[in-house]
Structure formats: C-alpha cells, structure tokens
Write an enzyme that holds these catalytic residues in place. Structure first.
Site, mmCIF file in Angstrom:
data_model
loop_
_atom_site.group_PDB
_atom_site.id
_atom_site.type_symbol
_atom_site.label_atom_id
_atom_site.label_comp_id
_atom_site.label_asym_id
_atom_site.label_seq_id
_atom_site.Cartn_x
_atom_site.Cartn_y
_atom_site.Cartn_z
ATOM 1 N N ASN A 149 -4.341 -0.670 0.335
ATOM 2 C CA ASN A 149 -4.418 -0.882 1.782
ATOM 3 C C ASN A 149 -5.033 0.363 2.429
ATOM 4 O O ASN A 149 -4.388 1.406 2.495
ATOM 5 C CB ASN A 149 -2.993 -1.138 2.295
ATOM 6 C CG ASN A 149 -2.934 -1.335 3.792
ATOM 7 O OD1 ASN A 149 -3.897 -1.098 4.506
ATOM 8 N ND2 ASN A 149 -1.782 -1.772 4.274
ATOM 9 N N HIS A 151 -6.986 -8.572 6.647
ATOM 10 C CA HIS A 151 -6.583 -7.191 6.356
ATOM 11 C C HIS A 151 -5.928 -7.155 4.975
ATOM 12 O O HIS A 151 -5.050 -7.973 4.676
ATOM 13 C CB HIS A 151 -5.617 -6.708 7.431
ATOM 14 C CG HIS A 151 -4.890 -5.460 7.039
ATOM 15 N ND1 HIS A 151 -5.556 -4.330 6.622
ATOM 16 C CD2 HIS A 151 -3.564 -5.171 6.967
ATOM 17 C CE1 HIS A 151 -4.667 -3.401 6.316
ATOM 18 N NE2 HIS A 151 -3.461 -3.881 6.516
ATOM 19 N N CYS A 165 -3.676 -1.052 11.427
ATOM 20 C CA CYS A 165 -4.421 -1.984 10.558
ATOM 21 C C CYS A 165 -5.124 -3.081 11.346
ATOM 22 O O CYS A 165 -5.943 -3.820 10.788
ATOM 23 C CB CYS A 165 -3.486 -2.587 9.517
ATOM 24 S SG CYS A 165 -2.652 -1.347 8.516
HETATM 25 N N1 ACO Z 1 8.235 0.441 -7.968
HETATM 26 C C1 ACO Z 1 9.359 -0.035 -8.512
HETATM 27 N N2 ACO Z 1 10.364 -0.513 -7.777
HETATM 28 C C2 ACO Z 1 10.214 -0.506 -6.437
HETATM 29 C C3 ACO Z 1 9.044 -0.026 -5.815
HETATM 30 C C4 ACO Z 1 8.046 0.465 -6.641
HETATM 31 N N3 ACO Z 1 6.895 0.949 -6.144
HETATM 32 N N4 ACO Z 1 9.184 -0.165 -4.494
HETATM 33 C C5 ACO Z 1 10.385 -0.716 -4.269
HETATM 34 N N5 ACO Z 1 11.012 -0.916 -5.451
HETATM 35 C C6 ACO Z 1 12.319 -1.473 -5.690
HETATM 36 C C7 ACO Z 1 13.233 -1.224 -4.527
HETATM 37 O O1 ACO Z 1 13.830 0.048 -4.612
HETATM 38 C C8 ACO Z 1 14.223 -2.329 -4.691
HETATM 39 O O2 ACO Z 1 15.143 -1.937 -5.683
HETATM 40 P P1 ACO Z 1 16.714 -2.107 -5.384
HETATM 41 O O3 ACO Z 1 16.906 -3.576 -5.195
HETATM 42 O O4 ACO Z 1 17.321 -1.535 -6.613
HETATM 43 O O5 ACO Z 1 16.951 -1.329 -4.139
HETATM 44 C C9 ACO Z 1 13.402 -3.461 -5.266
HETATM 45 O O6 ACO Z 1 12.212 -2.863 -5.789
HETATM 46 C C10 ACO Z 1 13.007 -4.473 -4.235
HETATM 47 O O7 ACO Z 1 12.548 -3.753 -3.078
HETATM 48 P P2 ACO Z 1 11.950 -4.502 -1.855
HETATM 49 O O8 ACO Z 1 11.567 -3.521 -0.799
HETATM 50 O O9 ACO Z 1 12.890 -5.612 -1.487
HETATM 51 O O10 ACO Z 1 10.645 -5.096 -2.531
HETATM 52 P P3 ACO Z 1 9.775 -6.285 -2.075
HETATM 53 O O11 ACO Z 1 9.833 -7.368 -3.048
HETATM 54 O O12 ACO Z 1 10.038 -6.617 -0.637
HETATM 55 O O13 ACO Z 1 8.337 -5.643 -2.158
HETATM 56 C C11 ACO Z 1 6.709 -4.736 -0.654
HETATM 57 C C12 ACO Z 1 8.028 -4.484 -1.388
HETATM 58 C C13 ACO Z 1 5.615 -4.901 -1.687
HETATM 59 C C14 ACO Z 1 6.400 -3.515 0.214
HETATM 60 C C15 ACO Z 1 6.897 -5.993 0.201
HETATM 61 O O14 ACO Z 1 8.005 -5.875 1.035
HETATM 62 C C16 ACO Z 1 5.727 -6.310 1.008
HETATM 63 O O15 ACO Z 1 4.737 -6.818 0.537
HETATM 64 N N6 ACO Z 1 5.781 -6.035 2.335
HETATM 65 C C17 ACO Z 1 4.682 -6.221 3.202
HETATM 66 C C18 ACO Z 1 4.432 -4.940 3.809
HETATM 67 C C19 ACO Z 1 3.047 -4.423 3.556
HETATM 68 O O16 ACO Z 1 2.215 -4.990 2.894
HETATM 69 N N7 ACO Z 1 2.845 -3.293 4.159
HETATM 70 C C20 ACO Z 1 1.594 -2.652 4.061
HETATM 71 C C21 ACO Z 1 1.408 -1.808 5.234
HETATM 72 S S1 ACO Z 1 1.553 -2.690 6.654
HETATM 73 C C22 ACO Z 1 0.183 -3.445 6.923
HETATM 74 O O17 ACO Z 1 -0.849 -3.091 6.443
HETATM 75 C C23 ACO Z 1 0.306 -4.609 7.752
#
Ligand code: ACO
Length: 335
Positions: free
Chosen positions: A288, A258, A117
């Site tokens: 993304n 990004h 990215c």
């Molecule tokens: N739908 C419903 N529930 C979900 C989903 C989904 N798509 N994905 C995860 N969950 C659930 C998980 O299973 C978890 O449930 P549990 O507690 O029962 O296990 C709960 O939601 C919380 O999961 P987390 O992974 O803690 O969710 P979080 O609030 O951290 O959000 C996210 C996840 C959106 C990926 C977040 O961590 C984030 O924004 N990370 C940044 C990473 C990113 O943007 N990466 C993109 C690629 S990298 C880049 O481009 C730089």
C-alpha cells in the site's frame, strides 16, 4: 458542471518507485511474521522503501510527473497546475513547489493536497474542476508517499502493509469530456481508526505561556474497522457514481481501486458483481503506497497495453479521514 467545449481528458500516466525492495521474508527478521501470513491476509509479497539521502518524496514525485508528461507528449512548461497528493511531504510547508522546480514547470502553480489514500482521487477531481471552469488547460496530478518514514517497524499489524512510491496523470482540456462522474465523502467521526497524528510535547516559554513542540507518531490503525469501512463504502460509492453517470456496471472495463489489501479488492469486486480479472492489482509488488497506489497501478496497466484508449475505468480511493471517493472516466484521447 462542464462548460460547453471544456471537458477533461486523461492523456498520460507515469510512475516511479524506490530501487530498494523489502521482501516479506526480510520483514520477518524484524517482527514476528511470515511470508505466508502476509500473502494470505493482504496479497503483499514485497514493497519498495526509499533510501535516506538518495530518494525523497519530491524526487519520486518529480520522476513520476516527468514520465506522465513524456507519455502525454508535453513539455513541462505547458503545465498550468501541479497538484501533489501526499501525506508525507519532505517539508510540512508542502513539496509541490520543489517538484515544480525539478520539472522546470515554470508556468505552473503548484500545491499539496492531503487526503491520505483518497488523496490522488480527490486531487484528480480537483484538477478537473480547474479545467472545467476554464481556468487552466493542463494539470499534472501526482500521488506520492513515503510512508516508510512514519511506519512503526516494530508493529507487525501495520509495518507489513505499506510501501513507498509515486504515480501521476496528465489532465488536459478536451472537446469530449472523459470524466463521466465522481463522488467524494468524508466521515471525521471515524478519524481515530487510522492516524499519523501529531503528539504534543508542551514546552514552557514564559511563566504563563507554553507552546507545543512535539512530533508525529507512527501510523496507527484499527485494521478490522478499516476493512469493514472499505468493503461497505467503496462498492456503495462506486454504484452511486455509475448510476449518476448512467453507466451499467457491465460496461466497466477496469476496476481501479486503492491498493490497500487484496481481500478488500476481491470483496469490492464481488459485491459489485465485477469479474476479479477486471480488477487491477499490483499489491504483490508494492504493498500500500497510499496516495500513489491508483496512478501506479494505472500506469503499469497502461504501459503493459492492458488499458487501451477509450477503456471505461471505475476508480475508488479510500482511507484515513476517514475519506473515500470514486471517479468514472475513459482512458486516453478518444476522438
Ligand atoms: N504477522 C503475523 N501475525 C499477525 C500479523 C502479522 N503481520 N499482524 C497481525 N497478526 C496477528 C495478530 O496479532 C492477531 O493475533 P492474536 O489473535 O494472537 O492477537 C491475528 O494475527 C489476527 O489479527 P487481526 O488484526 O485480527 O488480523 P486480520 O485478519 O484483521 O488482518 C489486516 C489484519 C490485514 C490489517 C486486516 O485487518 C485488514 O485487511 N484491514 C484492512 C486495513 C487495511 O488494509 N489498511 C491499510 C491501510 S488503510 C488504507 O489504505 C485504506
């Protein structure tokens, strides 16, 4: 450093996306998720996915490149160098030469650059160095990815995030240097946070000689680690880049980040004290698209007349590697 009289101007932008849309509601037929969850956690409403045999990485990249050349008013034969930032080439030997052929850019040398990215930002800075050194005068920088090929469509933690697309800019030699500063960083100790890794499959050739005949595994991510990394490192590197360029953040017209996640965009803007309405975002439509996000959202803002020649843009790319970088530039031809 800039040689006297050899500055860089960013003179045109273009983009291309697959025609097929995949909505959050459609995704919820594949995995246990909902439109509400995806929108509230990421800001994403839908994404585009390339159709097999119809849209390839090279075809999207070439379409984006052609539209950037059109915007700059240039023939493809004027291009000296094509840099294709991608992590998802059609061919592991590289896809830039296919793009060169499709464009008819017969005078250009073309090669791929892989930095996930961060790829587009790193490629833009790389292209600028060829202009500043006096080696080349016109560089086409393309960011394109089809991560749908490498997404685990049964993993709700990752499959909701990504989409396919391409964007491009034209860099040209200019008396007035419009690239006012840049910084780039890598931290391989965090490599495991975000991978699209080759998995070995040993195969015995002879009694004492084996080779690895594996394949790539889908994108794997520690979302919370990546989130923490982005909201710390991105404001930090933008501040450093603005400081070294002697630019007050109040003078930044647009924050061009990004497009990973709306919560990251908001957090970065807040930490920098930049109004959220100066942050470019099109996550809702495309998700993304990895190395394509920056030129894609830039091109939309230019075509919509939001970004005007002379506007000051602070850009940052970040992602797998882990890697991150920033560039501060003025848009367009400014006399
Ligand atoms: N739908 C419903 N529930 C979900 C989903 C989904 N798509 N994905 C995860 N969950 C659930 C998980 O299973 C978890 O449930 P549990 O507690 O029962 O296990 C709960 O939601 C919380 O999961 P987390 O992974 O803690 O969710 P979080 O609030 O951290 O959000 C996210 C996840 C959106 C990926 C977040 O961590 C984030 O924004 N990370 C940044 C990473 C990113 O943007 N990466 C993109 C690629 S990298 C880049 O481009 C730089």
């Amino acid at each position: 450093m800039t040689r006297p009289g050899v500055g860089v101007a960013i003179t045109g932008s273009g983009s291309a996306v697959p025609s097929t849309t995949l909505s959050n509601d459609q995704l919820s037929q594949l995995v246990e998720t909902s439109d509400e969850w995806i929108r509230s956690r990421t800001g994403i409403g839908q994404r585009r996915v390339a159709q097999p045999s119809v849209e390839s990485l090279a075809s999207l990249a070439a379409a984006a490149g052609q539209s950037a050349l059109d915007a700059a008013g240039l023939e493809a034969t004027a291009v000296d160098l094509i840099l294709l930032a991608t992590s998802t080439p059609d061919d592991l030997f590289g896809s830039a030469c296919q793009v060169q052929a499709a464009l008819g850019a017969s005078q250009a040398v073309a090669f791929d650059l892989t930095a996930a990215c961060s790829g587009f930002l790193f490629a833009m800075v790389t292209g600028a160095q060829f202009i500043r050194s006096g080696a080349y005068r016109t560089v086409l920088v393309i960011g394109a990815d089809v991560l749908s090929r490498w997404t685990d469509w049964s993993d709700r933690r990752t499959c909701v995030l990504f989409g396919d697309g391409a964007g491009a800019v034209v860099l040209q030699a200019s008396e007035v240097d419009q690239l006012l500063g840049f910084e780039m960083r890598s931290d391989g100790s965090l490599n495991g946070c975000l991978t699209l890794a080759y998995q070995e499959q040993p195969q015995s050739l002879l009694e004492d000689i084996s080779v690895s005949q594996g394949t790539y595994q889908p994108v794997a991510m520690n979302g919370q680690e990546v989130y923490r990394f982005a909201v710390k490192r991105v404001p930090e590197i933008l501040e450093k880049t603005l400081f070294h360029a002697g630019i007050d953040r109040d003078h930044v017209d647009w924050l061009l980040l990004h497009q990973a996640n709306q919560r990251i965009l908001d957090a970065v803007a807040d930490r920098l004290g930049i109004d959220r309405d100066r942050v470019l975002s099109n996550l809702v439509n495309y998700g993304n698209t990895s190395s394509a996000t920056i030129p894609l959202v830039l091109d939309e803002a230019v075509k919509a007349g939001k970004i005007q020649p002379g506007d000051l843009i602070a850009a940052s790319g970040f992602g797998a590697g882990l890697s991150w970088g920033a560039a501060v530039f003025r848009w367009g031809v400014v006399s």
